[in-house]
Write a protein that holds these residues in place. Sequence first.
Motif, short mmCIF file in Angstrom:
data_model
loop_
_atom_site.label_atom_id
_atom_site.label_comp_id
_atom_site.label_asym_id
_atom_site.label_seq_id
_atom_site.Cartn_x
_atom_site.Cartn_y
_atom_site.Cartn_z
N SER A 66 75.19 70.86 25.69
CA SER A 66 74.92 70.19 27.00
C SER A 66 73.61 69.19 26.97
O SER A 66 72.91 69.52 26.08
CB SER A 66 75.00 71.09 28.21
OG SER A 66 73.66 72.03 28.18
N PHE A 67 73.53 68.44 27.67
CA PHE A 67 72.28 67.48 27.87
C PHE A 67 71.41 68.34 29.02
O PHE A 67 71.96 68.64 30.13
CB PHE A 67 72.55 66.11 28.25
CG PHE A 67 71.31 65.18 28.27
CD1 PHE A 67 70.83 64.58 27.23
CD2 PHE A 67 70.48 65.23 29.55
CE1 PHE A 67 69.69 63.74 27.54
CE2 PHE A 67 69.53 64.24 29.40
CZ PHE A 67 69.06 63.67 28.51
N ALA A 68 70.18 68.38 28.33
CA ALA A 68 68.99 68.99 29.54
C ALA A 68 67.68 68.41 29.15
O ALA A 68 67.37 68.22 27.95
CB ALA A 68 69.05 70.45 29.17
N THR A 69 67.07 68.31 30.23
CA THR A 69 65.54 67.73 30.07
C THR A 69 64.95 69.06 29.54
O THR A 69 65.39 70.11 29.27
CB THR A 69 64.76 67.55 31.35
OG1 THR A 69 64.83 68.87 32.26
CG2 THR A 69 65.76 66.61 32.14
N PHE A 70 63.63 68.84 29.01
CA PHE A 70 62.75 69.91 28.38
C PHE A 70 62.60 70.98 29.30
O PHE A 70 62.70 72.29 28.95
CB PHE A 70 61.50 69.29 27.81
CG PHE A 70 61.53 68.37 26.79
CD1 PHE A 70 62.25 68.77 25.47
CD2 PHE A 70 61.00 67.39 26.82
CE1 PHE A 70 62.25 67.68 24.41
CE2 PHE A 70 61.01 66.14 25.85
CZ PHE A 70 61.56 66.60 24.65
N ALA A 71 62.60 70.61 30.67
CA ALA A 71 62.36 71.90 31.67
C ALA A 71 63.47 72.69 31.58
O ALA A 71 63.37 73.82 32.07
CB ALA A 71 62.02 71.20 32.94
N GLY A 72 64.74 72.08 31.44
CA GLY A 72 66.09 73.14 31.70
C GLY A 72 66.59 73.33 30.24
O GLY A 72 67.77 73.63 30.28
N SER A 73 65.94 72.98 29.05
CA SER A 73 66.53 73.18 27.88
C SER A 73 66.98 74.92 27.81
O SER A 73 66.46 75.89 28.56
CB SER A 73 65.65 72.80 26.54
OG SER A 73 64.53 73.77 26.71
N LYS A 74 68.00 75.09 26.72
CA LYS A 74 68.21 76.33 26.50
C LYS A 74 68.81 76.65 25.11
O LYS A 74 68.99 75.61 24.55
CB LYS A 74 69.59 76.93 27.50
CG LYS A 74 70.64 76.10 27.24
CD LYS A 74 71.77 76.53 28.37
CE LYS A 74 73.16 75.78 27.97
NZ LYS A 74 74.40 76.24 29.09
N CYS A 75 68.76 77.82 24.66
CA CYS A 75 69.09 78.10 23.24
C CYS A 75 69.71 79.47 23.10
O CYS A 75 69.73 80.27 24.16
CB CYS A 75 67.96 78.06 22.42
SG CYS A 75 66.57 78.77 22.64
#
Length: 272
Positions: A66-75
């Motif tokens: 998914s597309f996410a900003t750095f604040a909302g990134s996940k891994c």
Amino acid sequence: MILIAGNQMFSMNPLTLTELERKILQDKRQSQVVYRYPSVDALEFELKTRTHIVEAGKSLYASGVSFATFAGSKCNEQFWTRTENGGFQLKGGVLPSVGINDIFENGHLYGFECAGAIIIILYKAVLDTVGDAVFNAYFKNLFLRDWQYDRDLSLITAYNKNEAYPGDVLYFKNPEHDPETPEWQGENVVMLDDNLYFGHGIGIETGQDIIQALNRMRKENSTISAYLQDLVVYPDFEYLRGLSVRDAWWDEGGQHEYTGIAGRIGLGTIRY
């Protein structure tokens, strides 16, 4: 024009090349720019790596990330640690090849911006070109975020979008983007074919479609359209080939090792 060790006359078996590789070869041969290679092997390595960059772009698109900003990134926290700035640090004891491949195999567990997507695509392409052993030897302690942190890819910049080829990285700039959505100030893309690009968050589209998508993200009463910049970025193919052809030996403990040290040369940091 292509010169191999200064010679324009050289032979390559077309049966060993994909359709895309034959097209790149033909386009470079017909170019007014002189492309110099020390050997046919060097040219073949670049063609294979470019193919793998294109394939990695398509695979990432199909992976479910998914597309996410750095604040909302996940891994996937089994292999990566998410840092405070939204990057992903490879966990100790995890092979770099395993961490990179997991992004493509379990994409639904990941979310990141387009700059991070490009770095991931390039790492995957290098992995698929040089193989697990070389990749794991030279690309340890991976940290994924954006251009600023990934100098070991040895990126090169040029400024002629008319000389871009599949596997190159380009940038569509959106100068009057909505200040409330800074993530749409532009789009990093991988060139897949003539006027066909993959940009994470937009998808696989033509240049015109990417510009239209970015223009929908402009501030109110804006008058300046998004556009494709002249900047072209690609890995130092000869540097990477050098990693893959270094002499190897088995040490007394039975571990496979490689001579030499991975260099950190090239641009390293690209800011838009």
